[in-house]
Design an enzyme around this catalytic site. Structure first.
Site, short mmCIF file in Angstrom:
data_model
loop_
_atom_site.label_atom_id
_atom_site.label_comp_id
_atom_site.label_asym_id
_atom_site.label_seq_id
_atom_site.Cartn_x
_atom_site.Cartn_y
_atom_site.Cartn_z
N HIS A 76 -8.45 -39.97 -23.25
CA HIS A 76 -8.55 -39.97 -24.67
C HIS A 76 -7.95 -38.39 -24.59
O HIS A 76 -6.03 -38.33 -25.58
CB HIS A 76 -9.63 -39.20 -24.94
CG HIS A 76 -9.52 -38.90 -26.35
ND1 HIS A 76 -9.12 -39.50 -27.65
CD2 HIS A 76 -9.99 -38.48 -26.58
CE1 HIS A 76 -9.34 -38.66 -28.09
NE2 HIS A 76 -10.08 -37.84 -28.48
N ASP A 105 24.61 -34.53 -35.23
CA ASP A 105 23.54 -34.81 -34.07
C ASP A 105 22.33 -33.99 -33.41
O ASP A 105 22.32 -32.61 -33.58
CB ASP A 105 24.23 -35.81 -33.26
CG ASP A 105 23.19 -36.83 -32.60
OD1 ASP A 105 22.15 -36.30 -32.20
OD2 ASP A 105 23.44 -38.17 -33.03
N TRP A 141 -9.45 -33.22 -19.15
CA TRP A 141 -8.16 -32.77 -19.86
C TRP A 141 -7.24 -31.42 -18.99
O TRP A 141 -6.41 -31.33 -18.38
CB TRP A 141 -7.85 -32.69 -20.88
CG TRP A 141 -7.61 -31.71 -22.16
CD1 TRP A 141 -8.86 -31.57 -22.30
CD2 TRP A 141 -7.21 -30.70 -22.11
NE1 TRP A 141 -8.99 -30.15 -23.40
CE2 TRP A 141 -6.96 -29.86 -22.92
CE3 TRP A 141 -5.39 -31.05 -21.71
CZ2 TRP A 141 -6.85 -29.09 -23.92
CZ3 TRP A 141 -4.33 -29.34 -23.21
CH2 TRP A 141 -5.11 -28.24 -23.54
N SER A 168 9.96 -33.53 -19.54
CA SER A 168 10.53 -34.22 -20.41
C SER A 168 10.95 -33.48 -22.27
O SER A 168 11.77 -33.43 -22.88
CB SER A 168 9.42 -35.25 -21.20
OG SER A 168 9.64 -35.84 -22.32
N SER A 169 8.88 -32.60 -22.01
CA SER A 169 9.07 -31.64 -23.17
C SER A 169 10.11 -30.76 -23.22
O SER A 169 10.83 -30.32 -24.08
CB SER A 169 7.89 -31.40 -23.39
OG SER A 169 6.89 -31.94 -22.81
N HIS A 252 -3.04 -22.44 -23.93
CA HIS A 252 -3.06 -21.88 -25.67
C HIS A 252 -2.10 -22.15 -26.42
O HIS A 252 -2.14 -22.91 -27.24
CB HIS A 252 -3.28 -20.12 -25.54
CG HIS A 252 -4.21 -19.82 -26.80
ND1 HIS A 252 -5.44 -21.04 -27.41
CD2 HIS A 252 -4.10 -19.25 -28.04
CE1 HIS A 252 -5.23 -19.99 -28.87
NE2 HIS A 252 -3.86 -19.69 -28.93
N GLU A 254 -0.50 -24.32 -25.92
CA GLU A 254 -0.17 -25.98 -26.14
C GLU A 254 -1.01 -25.69 -27.52
O GLU A 254 0.33 -26.43 -28.35
CB GLU A 254 -0.45 -26.08 -24.39
CG GLU A 254 -1.24 -26.90 -25.11
CD GLU A 254 0.75 -28.53 -25.25
OE1 GLU A 254 1.07 -27.91 -24.40
OE2 GLU A 254 0.53 -29.41 -25.75
N TYR A 256 -1.29 -24.00 -30.09
CA TYR A 256 0.03 -23.63 -31.40
C TYR A 256 1.17 -24.72 -31.43
O TYR A 256 1.66 -24.90 -32.36
CB TYR A 256 0.06 -22.16 -30.99
CG TYR A 256 -0.85 -21.45 -31.53
CD1 TYR A 256 -1.54 -21.25 -32.77
CD2 TYR A 256 -1.63 -20.85 -30.37
CE1 TYR A 256 -3.09 -20.52 -32.93
CE2 TYR A 256 -3.09 -20.03 -30.75
CZ TYR A 256 -3.35 -20.03 -31.95
OH TYR A 256 -4.86 -19.24 -32.00
N SER A 267 4.56 -26.43 -45.35
CA SER A 267 5.26 -25.44 -45.83
C SER A 267 6.54 -26.42 -47.04
O SER A 267 6.85 -26.31 -48.34
CB SER A 267 6.62 -24.48 -44.84
OG SER A 267 4.98 -24.12 -44.58
N HIS A 301 -10.26 -16.25 -23.36
CA HIS A 301 -11.06 -16.62 -24.97
C HIS A 301 -11.55 -18.55 -24.61
O HIS A 301 -12.94 -18.70 -24.82
CB HIS A 301 -11.12 -16.86 -26.12
CG HIS A 301 -9.92 -17.63 -26.59
ND1 HIS A 301 -8.66 -17.09 -27.74
CD2 HIS A 301 -9.54 -19.15 -26.76
CE1 HIS A 301 -8.26 -18.56 -27.78
NE2 HIS A 301 -8.38 -19.27 -26.98
N HIS A 302 -10.85 -19.25 -23.39
CA HIS A 302 -11.94 -20.32 -23.25
C HIS A 302 -12.30 -20.47 -21.99
O HIS A 302 -13.18 -21.00 -21.38
CB HIS A 302 -10.29 -21.55 -22.72
CG HIS A 302 -9.79 -21.93 -23.27
ND1 HIS A 302 -10.23 -22.48 -25.08
CD2 HIS A 302 -8.49 -21.43 -24.35
CE1 HIS A 302 -9.10 -23.03 -25.57
NE2 HIS A 302 -8.35 -21.98 -25.10
N THR A 327 -2.48 -16.31 -39.41
CA THR A 327 -2.87 -18.02 -39.81
C THR A 327 -3.61 -17.84 -41.20
O THR A 327 -2.55 -18.27 -42.27
CB THR A 327 -3.86 -17.98 -39.13
OG1 THR A 327 -3.65 -18.19 -37.54
CG2 THR A 327 -3.45 -19.48 -39.04
N LYS A 330 -0.09 -17.30 -43.10
CA LYS A 330 0.31 -19.05 -43.97
C LYS A 330 -0.83 -19.60 -45.37
O LYS A 330 -0.07 -19.95 -45.75
CB LYS A 330 0.22 -19.56 -43.11
CG LYS A 330 0.92 -18.86 -42.17
CD LYS A 330 1.75 -20.13 -41.18
CE LYS A 330 2.83 -20.96 -41.50
NZ LYS A 330 4.27 -20.10 -41.46
N ARG A 449 -20.79 -30.66 -24.24
CA ARG A 449 -19.15 -31.72 -24.32
C ARG A 449 -19.52 -32.48 -23.08
O ARG A 449 -20.42 -32.14 -21.80
CB ARG A 449 -18.32 -30.49 -24.02
CG ARG A 449 -18.03 -30.06 -25.71
CD ARG A 449 -16.79 -29.52 -25.27
NE ARG A 449 -15.62 -29.96 -24.21
CZ ARG A 449 -14.01 -29.62 -24.49
NH1 ARG A 449 -14.57 -28.00 -24.85
NH2 ARG A 449 -13.26 -30.00 -23.73
#
Ligand code: HEA
Ligand code: HEA
Ligand code: CUA
Ligand code: CU
Lengths: 534, 291, 429
Positions: A76, A105, A141, A168-169, A252, A254, A256, A267, A301-302, A327, A330, A449
């Site tokens: 998932h 292009d 994951w 790819s990314s 992390h 990732e 963001y 925006s 922090h994880h 943040t 924003k 979890r």
């Protein structure tokens, strides 16, 4: 920037049928491919989530084996992150960036095609593992060793799938950067770029910086399993926690990567439907930049409970909390943009407003998670699950939907069905909160979890969440309906589909020509920029 | 010439290409093959090889097309700039890939070793699990995984290889000057030297590996030292090999008279890549062999 | 089961509709427990402090947004202002959050420093995570034992067991042998793992520390009042991750001392909520800590049926532990004991009928190659494990292993006739 007209063999020649889509080098075709692929994956990942919610509907094991459940959780997440959210943003980038900066292009059209066409194969590889002896990946994951090393035959395929996604990314990101830096109209200085372009420029940088690190992490795990290395084995002088550090150094940033482009979309949308220039353009740009910078120094922090030295815990707690500042800037700027504007509430605006509310709630729980003594309670409970679904679903996913509704008229040349759109919004926004809000309470009450079954006192809230989940899931079928109907037909859309909209993409007809800007746009078009109406 | 003129002020957008899909299929076969191979299925290695061949075919085809277009003059300065951005960011991504492994080395040496020895808040790790283990480097861990081994020295082959790579960095630069001066002889000869140095590096490293396995009992399985040593130098060696092959291609193209003093992206891309490989080696030499 | 589902669903929807926010409606508190340790009080305080700060900020931010949504609508004929910058405001809303964060960071940092101070404890317990059970090792008292999910929960939690979890006391929250600690003492926990990463978590202690193989983490608790405190493993550790609860019984120092004495005497005697008052089985077993020490070896379940003792720290004890078993080691006893051990430990993957589970890569015992192959190979596999098959060597005693291997080689239609003796296992270790 030199003149950006287009040259190619025969102008209006493009192959038709399936081959057109396989061989295309056109940024719009490829954007479309990305978007449909991501929609498909959203449903696949959502399907897995539905299994999770159904199993968790009540205590006791009803549907799947515990290992199967862990597979569902793992796939998932992997499918949603790498298959749904990220490709959706790349698709939007492909469609919009050239149009927003007055380019014909993407800078590297062939590579653009490749970065998309790797994805279906990557997910073929990933999803095929569910059929293998021992089942698919079931380590979450985050794929922590040593548990991940117990995976059955699926193990190497999962890792290679991750490699493919990474390739790819990275290629996609390189393309975005090259396009923005090199194909931008010469009349558009960096500090006049639309925010969506800015956020993507920085996101692309993050992608190139961290995807290879993920590749490194899983590669070490591969050699640990097959070639006798001991990166993650204390007996050989390694450390399982080493993997977690490398993974989260990717992980992390990732997260963001999945929110910065969303900031860009929001925006654009809020400025348009407030009929008012975006407030504090410069500080918006600096905020995104500082978020990106900070995202590199908060990863642990994880890992507050792995037993790091005190100094490390303190450092990562403080650095993490700091992210609330940019943040916040924003959020406040969006607020100030709406303030004393002339607001109207078409579906994109509705999603954008919901984003600001619900992302902020997710951000609040984030800051709470950053407080280590409290995190000892929150960590690995549903409180975390609630946190990241608020920032990912009502954050990233809602922003994508806002963007799709916002630009659909431009893409298809038709207005979508506003009534259906509003139905989709209201159903989603209500059910998504029924789905995820109770998870805060479950977490605080200590529900861990990644469990397929739970003590009976958690029943009520889980049922509520599951019901919300099913409703939210089914609501998404409306979204598909709206999109398809809009492609099929509907009220003709003008070039400037929204009266409050500015920016180059709206100077092109809807739908735009095959090559967005065969001739560079007039400087005047750029000076009519939303953020600087001078 | 007319193509030239037309290119100078048009951004070239190719129409349709079959190479990416071929590449994707190739990658898929390669990785599916590798997976089945690792999981002990005999047919895996054949799939793996077939996949690699497909990828190779794709590269020839794709690069071939690009070279034709380039020599045909359909690329203007702006297209050239896109390529440069692309290459530089690709190299950055490579740097980050190596960064992951350097990071692992750093973490294992600076943190994990002392922890296993009971420092910081890991006192009981040493008392209860690895009693009496003394932190050290090089180390194959408290369980002496893979048995005693003889670590690599900063002298000998490593030092020689450093010299070789540094020189090759110089020669490729001289070749570049030659190209800019339009002095093809200089270009080809110094490219030739670079290729020579590149491959001799690879051969020497192969020799070093053989010694490690046969004489020093230093293998991938020699705990964290063996892991970090072989993964870092191995991936670097792989990059040197690729770089040397690319240099060979560039050499052949130079001999065929490709490239112009003012228009030779492919050459520069490869030389950048070569310098990158060079710099990574310096890092390796200092942190893996020397310190 | 279906009726039950519908009934629950109905109840829930009603509750949800009526009072989503009133805690009374739910089986649980909706907030973090205040808990019974200094750490948990601190965690709760920081949690509430942060929560109210967020509520405050939320009220301001959302309030202003709602205001402009209501009053700055186009449909209300509001004309857009054109301002798009204000250094003053932008600086303000950079500074203020920063100050708020500092206010948050200070107490958090203080609390963290206290959590990390594991110095001069009154006693030390080593906690080791296994797939899927905990081992509690009372270092200075020299005994240790395993703690795994209570049998009735385990049965009810099997896929489509047909047993309604509501009918099981403390479903998934009971273990056969809880950890026992004294109140009012600073107890240092040394937490590690034998296989994959686990995490030892008790909400009322705000104590959650990862158990990492090859490393030992330190933590400490000081429980203020007697009681039974329940938690769980919170690090994904494989198939039965959701099924390895933590139960800690805290009792007065005296009661604790009595318990320790019983433990040393019995060698295999445990407090067992399930067997404590057999007549009460089936209804939630809540009992006064005082009762605990009446639990003499006799009332405890037979060692083999419950989780066995780990090879105790001192070799001397290990001998005594296996001695009685050796004396009467017949095929009959071995098979009986073996069946119990099998159902306890092996059945979850290899299935009660020994047919194995391909989905898990768990080979069939019935007619399996290993159980019918050379004995040495069979013993080696069970002792040291392979892939997803755990290494039982360090989880089961020699006689349990001998028994279960004997059982596997002579049950499910296998009849090699081998009777494995504990000595053979000892030799093979
Ligand atoms: C889009 C993705 C996304 C985003 C944007 C964020 C944003 C943040 N996240 Fe989250 N996070 C995840 C995705 C994300 N996260 C995921 C997926 C996980 C789980 C991974 C896993 O374990 O599987 C996770 C887990 C996670 C953890 C680990 C929890 C645990 O496992 O114990 C922590 C801990 O610090 C954390 C913190 C934060 C913080 C501080 C922010 C900040 O960026 C939030 C900042 C925003 C605001 C604060 C709101 C707006 C600000 C204002 C209105 C100004 C005033 C506010 C204050 C002064 C408080 N996150
Ligand atoms: C980035 C994106 C993302 C998104 C969009 C989602 C979307 C959803 N997520 Fe998930 N989730 C994660 C990222 C995401 N999640 C991550 C990173 C984890 C952590 C994994 C880990 O622990 O390793 C996680 C974990 C996670 C858990 C915890 C699992 C566990 O710990 O065991 C749960 C549980 O409820 C959950 C639920 C959902 C639900 C109900 C949705 C819904 O929003 C989905 C809605 C969409 C659909 C449903 C699609 C529509 C489908 C159909 C219409 C067809 C079938 C429909 C029906 C049968 C009704 N997610
Ligand atoms: Cu043990 Cu989860
Ligand atoms: Cu994070």
């Amino acid at each position: 920037m030199s003149n950006t007209a287009v040259a190619h063999e025969h102008h209006a020649e493009h192959p038709s049928g399936i081959w057109r889509w396989i061989s295309t080098t056109n940024h719009k075709d490829i954007g479309t491919l990305y978007l449909f692929f991501s929609l498909l994956m959203f449903f696949v990942g959502g399907g897995f989530a539905m299994v999770i919610r159904a199993e968790l509907f009540e205590p006791g094991m009803q549907l799947v084996d515990p290992l199967m459940f862990n597979e569902m959780t793992t796939l998932h997440a992997l499918v949603m992150i790498f298959g749904a959210i990220m490709p959706a943003f790349v698709g939007l980038a492909n469609w919009m960036i050239p149009m927003m900066i007055g380019a014909p292009d993407m800078a590297l059209p062939r590579m653009n095609n490749w970065s998309f066409w790797i994805l279906p194969f990557a997910f073929l590889l990933l999803l095929s593992t569910t059929l293998m002896p021992g089942g698919g990946p079931a380590g979450g994951w985050t794929m922590y060793p040593p548990l991940m090393l117990q995976t059955g035959m699926a193990f190497p395929f999962v890792i290679f799938a991750v490699h493919l996604m990474g390739i790819s990314s990275v290629m996609g990101a390189i393309n975005v950067i090259a396009t923005i830096l090199n194909l931008r109209s010469k009349d558009m200085p960096l500090m006049k770029m639309p925010l969506f372009v800015w956020t993507w420029l920085i996101t692309a940088y993050l992608l190139i910086a961290v995807m290879p690190v993920l590749a490194g992490a899983v590669t070490m795990m591969l050699t640990d399993r097959y070639f006798g290395t001991s990166f993650f084995d204390a007996a050989g002088g390694g450390d399982p926690v080493l993997y977690q550090h490398v993974f989260w150094f990717f992980g992390h940033p990732e997260v963001y990567i999945m929110i910065l482009p969303a900031f860009g979309i929001i925006s654009e949308v809020i400025a348009t439907f407030s009929r008012k220039p975006l407030f504090g353009y410069d500080s918006m740009v600096y905020a995104v930049a500082s978020i990106a910078f900070l995202s590199f120094i908060v990863w642990a922090h994880h890992m507050f409970t792995v037993g790091m030295p005190l100094a490390a815990e303190l450092f990562f707690m403080f650095s993490t909390m700091l992210i609330a500042v940019p943040t916040g800037v924003k959020v406040f700027n969006w607020l100030a943009t709406m303030w004393r504007g002339s607001l109207s509430f078409e579906t994109p605006m509705l999603f954008a407003i919901a984003f600001v509310f619900l992302f902020t709630i997710g951000g609040f729980s984030g800051v709470m998670l950053a407080l280590v003594p409290a995190d000892y309670q929150y960590h690995m409970t549903y409180f975390v699950v609630a946190h990241f679904h608020y920032v990912l679903v009502t954050g990233a996913a809602f922003a994508i939907m806002a963007g799709v509704y916002y630009w659909l008229p431009k893409w298809t040349g038709h207005m979508y069905n506003e009534t259906l759109g509003k139905w989709h919004f209201w159903l989603s926004v209500i059910s998504v909160n029924v789905l995820f809000f109770p998870m805060h309470f479950l977490g605080l009450a200590g529900m861990p979890r990644r469990i397929p079954d739970y003590p009976v006192q958690f029943t009520d809230l889980n049922m509520i969440a599951s019901i919300g989940g099913f409703v939210f899931g089914v609501s998404q079928l409306l979204f598909v309906a709206v999109v398809i109907l809009c492609i099929r037909g509907g009220k003709k859309a003008e070039a400037r589909a929204w009266d409050g909209a500015h920016g180059l993409e709206w100077t092109l007809p809807s739908p735009p020509p095959y090559h967005s800007f065969s001739e560079p746009p007039p400087a005047s078009a750029i000076w009519a920029h939303p953020y600087r109406p001078d | 010439m007319s193509a030239e003129a037309q290119a100078s002020n048009h951004y070239y957008v190719p129409h349709g290409t079959q190479w990416p899909i071929i590449g994707s299929i190739g990658l898929f076969i390669t990785m599916f093959g590798a997976g089945t191979w690792l999981e002990g299925m005999a047919f895996g290695k054949y799939l793996f090889v077939i996949g690699l061949l497909v990828v190779l075919f794709m590269m020839f085809g794709w690069f071939g097309t690009v070279i034709r277009e380039s020599e045909g003059g359909s690329y203007n300065a702006q297209v050239d700039r896109s390529f440069r951005w692309g290459m530089s960011w690709f190299i950055f991504s490579e740097v980050m890939f190596f960064g992951a492994f350097f990071g692992a080395l750093f973490f294992a040496r600076v943190f994990v070793q002392p922890w296993l020895g009971g420092s910081s808040n890991a006192l009981f790790t040493n008392l209860l699990v690895w009693k009496g283990y003394e932190p050290a480097w090089p180390s194959n861990g408290p369980a002496n995984i893979g048995g005693d081994f003889e670590a690599m020295k900063a002298t000998g082959i490593a030092a020689l290889n450093t010299l070789i790579l540094l020189t090759s960095g110089l020669t490729v630069t001289i070749a570049h000057w030659g190209l800019k001066e339009g002095n093809r002889k200089k270009l080809c000869w110094f490219l030739f030297f670079t290729v020579l140095l590149g491959f001799s590096f690879v051969i020497l490293q192969a020799h070093e590996y053989i010694d490690a396995y046969t004489k020093q009992n230093l293998t991938l399985g020699s705990g964290i030292y063996g892991s970090t040593f072989f993964m870092l130098t191995g991936f670097h060696g792989l990059h040197v090999t690729i770089g040397a092959i690319m240099l060979t291609v560039i050499l052949l193209r130079s001999l065929k008279g490709h490239f112009k003093p003012d228009h030779h992206f492919a050459f520069e891309a490869v030389s950048w890549y070569w310098h990158f490989v060079d710099v990574v080696w310096l890092g390796l030499y200092i942190f893996v062999y020397w310190l | 089961m279906v009726m039950n589902t519908l009934r629950n669903a109905l109840r829930v929807t009603v509750i949800a509709a009526l009072t989503l926010m009133s805690e009374a409606a739910f089986a649980i508190d909706l907030n973090m427990p205040v808990g019974v340790t200094p750490t948990s009080h601190n965690a709760w305080w920081i949690h509430m402090f942060a929560f109210w700060i967020c509520v405050g900020i939320g009220v301001v931010v959302f309030g202003l947004m709602i205001w402009s949504i209501i009053f700055h609508r186009k449909s209300a004929g509001h004309k857009p202002a054109q301002f798009h910058d204000s250094t003053f405001f932008e600086v303000t809303w950079t500074i203020i959050p920063f100050i708020i964060l500092i206010a948050l960071a200070i107490p958090a940092a203080k609390g963290l420093v206290r959590i990390y101070d594991t110095s001069d404890p009154d006693m030390t317990v080593k906690i080791t995570g296994f797939q899927w059970k905990w081992q509690y090792d009372y270092l200075q008292d020299g005994f240790s034992y395993f703690s795994m999910l209570a049998a009735d929960s385990e049965k009810a939690s099997r896929l489509d067991s047909g047993i309604n979890p509501d009918s099981v006391p403390n479903y998934l929250r009971d273990v056969d042998h809880p950890m026992v600690v004294p109140t009012g003492k600073k107890i240092r926990l040394l937490i590690t793992s034998d296989d994959v990463i686990h995490s030892w978590y008790v909400p009322d202690f705000a104590e959650k520390t990862d158990a990492i193989p090859g490393f030992v983490n330190q933590a400490w608790i000081e429980v203020e009042k007697p009681g039974i405190y329940r938690g769980a493993c919170t690090a994904l550790c494989g198939r039965w991750h959701g099924f390895m609860p933590v139960v800690v019984v805290a009792e007065s120092w005296d009661d604790y001392q009595k318990w320790v004495a019983a433990m040393k005497a019995g060698g295999g005697a445990y407090i067992n909520p399930q067997t404590l008052q057999p007549e009460q089985n089936g209804s939630p077993v809540e009992f006064a800590p005082a009762q605990l020490n009446f639990n003499a070896p006799t009332t405890s379940a037979t060692p083999a049926a419950t989780a066995p003792v780990a090879a105790a720290p001192q070799p001397a004890k290990a001998q005594s532990a296996t001695a009685p078993a050796k004396s009467a080691w017949t095929m009959k006893t071995a098979m009986a004991k073996g069946k119990q051990v099998y159902d306890q430990n092996c059945a979850s993957c290899h299935m009660p009928d020994g047919k194995g589970n391909p989905a898990l890569g768990a080979k069939a015992i019935a007619g399996g190659t290993v159980p019918n192959g050379p004995l040495a190979a069979h013993i080696a596999l069970v002792l040291h494990g392979k892939g997803i098959m755990p290494a039982w060597g360090n989880m089961l005693k020699d006689d349990d292993l001998a028994a279960v291997i004997t059982y596997e080689r002579n049950a499910f239609g296998n009849h090699t006739g081998d009777l494995v003796a504990p000595a053979q296992i000892k030799a093979a270790r």
